[in-house]
Scaffold this motif. Structure first.
Motif, PDB file in Angstrom:
ATOM      1  N   SER A 194       0.817  -1.214   0.000  1.00  0.00           N
ATOM      2  CA  SER A 194       0.000   0.000   0.000  1.00  0.00           C
ATOM      3  C   SER A 194       0.848   1.260   0.000  1.00  0.00           C
ATOM      4  O   SER A 194       0.311   2.367  -0.134  1.00  0.00           O
ATOM      5  CB  SER A 194      -0.909   0.023   1.236  1.00  0.00           C
TER       6      SER A 194
ATOM      7  N   GLU B 247       2.239  -1.266  -6.883  1.00  0.00           N
ATOM      8  CA  GLU B 247       1.005  -1.908  -7.338  1.00  0.00           C
ATOM      9  C   GLU B 247       0.831  -1.645  -8.831  1.00  0.00           C
ATOM     10  O   GLU B 247       0.849  -0.501  -9.295  1.00  0.00           O
ATOM     11  CB  GLU B 247      -0.187  -1.336  -6.576  1.00  0.00           C
TER      12      GLU B 247
ATOM     13  N   THR C 266       0.960  -7.071  -7.347  1.00  0.00           N
ATOM     14  CA  THR C 266      -0.368  -6.735  -6.852  1.00  0.00           C
ATOM     15  C   THR C 266      -0.527  -7.243  -5.429  1.00  0.00           C
ATOM     16  O   THR C 266       0.244  -8.094  -4.967  1.00  0.00           O
ATOM     17  CB  THR C 266      -1.461  -7.342  -7.753  1.00  0.00           C
ATOM     18  N   ASP C 267      -1.510  -6.739  -4.740  1.00  0.00           N
ATOM     19  CA  ASP C 267      -1.805  -7.155  -3.375  1.00  0.00           C
ATOM     20  C   ASP C 267      -2.573  -8.470  -3.423  1.00  0.00           C
ATOM     21  O   ASP C 267      -3.705  -8.525  -3.919  1.00  0.00           O
ATOM     22  CB  ASP C 267      -2.638  -6.067  -2.684  1.00  0.00           C
TER      23      ASP C 267
ATOM     24  N   ARG D 283      -4.147  -9.974  -1.323  1.00  0.00           N
ATOM     25  CA  ARG D 283      -5.405  -9.929  -0.598  1.00  0.00           C
ATOM     26  C   ARG D 283      -6.576  -9.534  -1.515  1.00  0.00           C
ATOM     27  O   ARG D 283      -7.731  -9.864  -1.233  1.00  0.00           O
ATOM     28  CB  ARG D 283      -5.292  -8.985   0.597  1.00  0.00           C
ATOM     29  N   LYS D 284      -6.259  -8.828  -2.606  1.00  0.00           N
ATOM     30  CA  LYS D 284      -7.304  -8.440  -3.550  1.00  0.00           C
ATOM     31  C   LYS D 284      -7.837  -9.633  -4.346  1.00  0.00           C
ATOM     32  O   LYS D 284      -8.889  -9.523  -4.980  1.00  0.00           O
ATOM     33  CB  LYS D 284      -6.774  -7.377  -4.499  1.00  0.00           C
ATOM     34  N   LEU D 285      -7.084 -10.728  -4.293  1.00  0.00           N
ATOM     35  CA  LEU D 285      -7.532 -11.950  -4.992  1.00  0.00           C
ATOM     36  C   LEU D 285      -8.371 -12.824  -4.068  1.00  0.00           C
ATOM     37  O   LEU D 285      -8.748 -13.947  -4.426  1.00  0.00           O
ATOM     38  CB  LEU D 285      -6.326 -12.737  -5.490  1.00  0.00           C
ATOM     39  N   GLY D 286      -8.638 -12.319  -2.872  1.00  0.00           N
ATOM     40  CA  GLY D 286      -9.443 -13.077  -1.928  1.00  0.00           C
ATOM     41  C   GLY D 286      -8.692 -14.146  -1.193  1.00  0.00           C
ATOM     42  O   GLY D 286      -9.305 -15.023  -0.578  1.00  0.00           O
TER      43      GLY D 286
ATOM     44  N   GLN E 108      -6.390 -15.143   1.854  1.00  0.00           N
ATOM     45  CA  GLN E 108      -6.143 -14.579   3.184  1.00  0.00           C
ATOM     46  C   GLN E 108      -4.989 -15.243   3.933  1.00  0.00           C
ATOM     47  O   GLN E 108      -4.692 -14.867   5.048  1.00  0.00           O
ATOM     48  CB  GLN E 108      -7.421 -14.666   4.021  1.00  0.00           C
TER      49      GLN E 108
END
Length: 476
Positions: free
Chosen positions: A308, A342, A467-468, A470-473, A475
């Protein structure tokens, strides 16, 4: 008993004292080594010096050798090292090991792999040991409560001849990590955050002991990642006190220990902890809740930011060496001040190394990859840390999942971590990598390395850019 004998002691001090053959002076001891691990590229000079002096190896059974840095990893039934100099290194190691009676895990041994992966996996590492190797990431074995550290070539010779080392005592540091890691973050993210905050020399001269809720919650393999990269902050060693997880792991990997012998060993291992009131030279506190997925932006593991965050602005750092170092890193990586990582395109993804090539790492990759494919513009490869990891991944169906998703599924070895083999980045290629170092040219001349966790590297592979995860779901 004297006051010195009854004073509370750190785990590090206990390990040193139980392995001290002789006290040489106030700063140096003759340290006994329970295990010495060798590879093909740091041992030849040592063996040559032994031969010249007419000396033998004192305790061959407490030495073990493996071919890992130079070995090709492309799939093949029989692995042949084609490059002439590398082939010579491997054949010389074989000859020296045969001559001295040292066990060798050669190129086509079913248990061959990266030295710091196979040693604990094959039950060679046990709490309370001193483990030496001509490779800096020997700190990995502190995850099992063993004092492991890298040594130089002349020291390799000394260990072979005497099973001891002239050892300069280290200072002690305790790093306490409170709380729990947030979902979607890993031990790799934690250690990158720690290195960023204390710097590449922040632990120089220290043996670091990690403790706290967050550390206790880590799996043994995650602890190995943490201890492996402590050296990137300059640490001379890393330790985590043995707990129930440690004892279960070691018992599972050491079939020679059973019954009363195992019970006695466990009793000894439970005592391997820093005493209440033990004094450390430096104590640091971190909050696990501060951890996000981290990615390096520069040419040192300390040059990292959370996904971030943004690349630092030079003006935010006082004029001097640090600003010059940052400016050079930005020129090399081709990044702009204040940029976000990102969305930054990558051409290559490498998942492997002694930091992140264990079965748990590959399971984490599978969580991200399942139902997805490698982006068309990306070449992605997965190199398991050992033959055993490779077989387990194939047994669980992970290997086929990776291949179906477009990854290259390779043979075990160090591979592209340091490009001493034929796995090399081309000039200008940008790589999302699970390795431990991102120095200039580390993975190939003029190539750019971004260090990150296995899950983050997998996310970059399928997205085609950093990329993050976490954005791919995903966890965990």
């Amino acid at each position: 008993m004297t006051a010195l004998q009854t004073a509370p002691r750190t785990l590090y001090r206990k390990l040193v004292e139980t392995h001290t053959v002789a006290r040489l002076d106030s700063q140096n001891v003759l340290l006994y080594a329970d295990l010495h691990i060798m590879n093909e590229y740091t041992s030849p000079q040592a063996f040559a010096a032994l031969a010249k002096a007419g000396r033998g190896v004192m305790r061959p059974g407490q030495n073990v050798a493996v071919v890992d840095h130079i070995i090709p990893t492309h799939p093949a039934a029989i692995r042949i090292i084609e490059e002439a100099d590398s082939a010579l290194q491997a054949s010389n190691l074989r000859k020296n090991c045969d001559f001295h009676g040292i066990p060798l895990l050669d190129a086509n041994d079913r248990f061959q792999g990266i030295e710091h992966v196979i040693a604990p996996e094959l039950g060679m590492i046990r709490p309370g040991m001193v483990v030496l190797c001509g490779d800096s990431h020997t700190t990995t074995h502190g995850a099992l409560g063993a004092l492991g550290f890298g040594i130089g070539t002349s020291e390799v010779e000394h260990v072979l001849a005497t099973q001891t080392l002239v050892y300069r005592l280290a200072r002690t540091m305790r790093i306490h990590v409170a709380g729990q890691l947030p979902p979607g973050t890993t031990a790799k993210d934690l250690i990158l955050l720690i290195i960023k905050r204390i710097g590449a020399h922040g632990a120089r001269g220290y043996v670091v002991e990690f403790c706290g809720e967050a550390i206790e919650s880590l799996t043994i393999e995650a602890r190995m990642t943490l201890c492996n990269m402590a050296v990137e902050a300059g640490a001379r060693g890393a330790l985590i006190e043995p707990d129930a997880l440690t004892l279960e792991y070691v018992a599972r990997h050491c079939p020679d220990l059973a019954g009363a012998m195992l019970d006695a060993a466990k009793a000894d291992w439970r005592a391997l902890r820093s005493d209440d009131g033990a004094r450390f030279d430096l104590e640091l506190e971190f909050q696990a809740g501060d951890v996000e997925p981290y990615v390096t932006w520069g040419t040192s593991p300390e040059q990292s930011i959370p996904i971030s965050g943004r690349v630092p602005v030079l003006a935010s750092v006082p004029e001097g060496t640090e600003r010059l170092t940052m400016a050079r890193a930005l020129r090399y990586t081709g990044l702009a001040e204040g940029a976000s990582l990102e969305g930054l395109p990558v051409q290559r993804v490498f998942i492997g190394s002694c930091t992140n090539a264990r079965i748990e790492d590959l399971r984490a990759v599978a969580q991200v990859v399942r139902g997805r494919r490698v982006a068309p513009a990306v070449r992605a490869m997965i190199v398991p840390g050992s033959g055993e990891v490779r077989r387990q991944a194939e047994k669980e169906g992970l290997a086929q999942l990776f291949v179906d998703a477009g990854f290259e599924w390779r043979q075990p070895g160090c591979s592209m971590c340091l490009a001493m083999n034929d796995d090399v980045l081309a000039p200008g290629e940008r790589c999302a990598s699970t390795t431990n170092r991102n120095f200039e040219g580390r993975q190939g001349r003029d190539a750019i390395t971004h260090l990150m966790s296995p899950a983050m590297a997998a996310a970059a592979a399928v997205a085609g850019h950093i990329t993050d995860v976490r954005k791919l779901g995903v966890q965990a």
